[in-house]
Design a protein around this motif. Sequence first.
Motif, short mmCIF file in Angstrom:
data_model
loop_
_atom_site.label_atom_id
_atom_site.label_comp_id
_atom_site.label_asym_id
_atom_site.label_seq_id
_atom_site.Cartn_x
_atom_site.Cartn_y
_atom_site.Cartn_z
N PHE A 186 44.01 -2.29 -8.68
CA PHE A 186 44.34 -3.33 -9.65
C PHE A 186 44.37 -4.72 -9.03
CE2 PHE A 186 46.07 0.66 -11.23
CZ PHE A 186 45.49 0.70 -12.49
N LEU A 187 43.81 -4.87 -7.85
CA LEU A 187 43.68 -6.19 -7.25
C LEU A 187 42.66 -7.00 -8.05
CD1 LEU A 187 43.71 -5.24 -3.47
CD2 LEU A 187 45.62 -6.07 -4.86
N THR A 199 38.53 -8.31 -12.08
CA THR A 199 37.58 -9.33 -12.53
C THR A 199 36.21 -8.72 -12.80
OG1 THR A 199 38.74 -11.06 -11.30
CG2 THR A 199 36.46 -11.50 -11.91
N THR A 200 35.80 -7.81 -11.93
CA THR A 200 34.52 -7.12 -12.14
C THR A 200 34.52 -6.31 -13.43
OG1 THR A 200 34.12 -7.00 -9.76
CG2 THR A 200 32.90 -5.46 -11.15
N ARG A 201 35.65 -5.67 -13.74
CA ARG A 201 35.74 -4.90 -14.99
C ARG A 201 35.59 -5.82 -16.21
NH1 ARG A 201 41.00 -1.04 -13.93
NH2 ARG A 201 40.30 -0.07 -11.98
N PHE A 202 36.24 -6.98 -16.16
CA PHE A 202 36.12 -7.93 -17.27
C PHE A 202 34.69 -8.43 -17.39
CE2 PHE A 202 40.77 -8.27 -17.16
CZ PHE A 202 41.06 -8.35 -18.51
N ASN A 247 44.83 -4.40 -15.64
CA ASN A 247 45.40 -5.74 -15.48
C ASN A 247 45.42 -6.04 -13.99
OD1 ASN A 247 46.55 -8.16 -16.17
ND2 ASN A 247 48.14 -7.25 -17.46
N GLY A 248 45.36 -7.31 -13.65
CA GLY A 248 45.21 -7.69 -12.26
C GLY A 248 46.50 -8.11 -11.59
N ILE A 249 46.59 -7.84 -10.29
CA ILE A 249 47.71 -8.30 -9.47
C ILE A 249 47.16 -9.00 -8.24
CG2 ILE A 249 49.32 -6.49 -10.22
CD1 ILE A 249 48.69 -5.03 -7.56
#
Length: 300
Positions: free
Chosen positions: A282-283, A288-291, A101-103
């Motif tokens: 988790f930045l 976003t790249t993982r998604f 998840n992103g922060i």
Amino acid sequence: MGIKIYNLIYARKIQRCLADVDLIHHIGQGSEMIGLAAAAAAHRLGVPFLVQPTIHPGQWGDSEIDFLLYQNADRLLVHTHYEKSFFETRGQSNAITVVGNGIDDRNNGDGKRFRSQFGISGPMILFVGRREADKGYPLVLHAFARTRQQLKDAVLVCMGPGQPADGNSPGVVDIGFAGEATKHDALAACDLLCVPSEAESFGLIYLEAARYRKAILARRLPVLQELLESKEAAILLGRQEPLNNRVELSADELGAEMFRLLVSPDERKRIGENAFTVSQKFLWPVITTRFENAYKEALN
């Protein structure tokens, strides 16, 4: 019957609205039923259907109707390896990708402003979350009362929606729901984040605190063990009950660790630095790249 009615009403509407998409990414559980209608629309459109579950195993998000949704997905996008393992042990046979998840890369809160606004000069513990039992709110209050007996100038700041506890507890500043700016000022101001939730699917607040290099105190949840404890980036407490995914934690144990950390600045700094390092992964640019990679795999 409810699912059939919901699909009859919404599936074709979703299909019309999403006629030009390459895939559908649904976030949530089966109980809302909109996801099942989206799955039907995706199958009619011939596009991949991806589900990002919001689940606390053993507590919610794992009912029969939830798994009906997950089984209709071409791929699950999960927050942690613990979550992936949970689905695999439940017989989930479709593809599962750990995306996290992103922060936000944010640590610009003004701690001095927050302390001045609320008249805080001593050690500060911060609780951020719904003021309910499952977030550990009553437990934090009881634990802090014990800590306060030893540190008379200690302050507990509670921030979040819900009803405050009855009574006027010494040293407790309960400000209720607050905006992002105030939350980040509080993160900058605190010496210790303490949110002993009974369950988490990820735990964004811990990683937000990590961007400020703050020490973190929480329950020994499997998710937090994976994200933080294995990297010595938090102090996690309690006795795990694997059969029901619970962690028993007493106010005495939590209060004792609160006190120990508040009087141990070097330990807090060590934990905070480790937490900051963990949070880098988790930045949003990383996540976003993982998604994007998961989308490409689904399309291929």
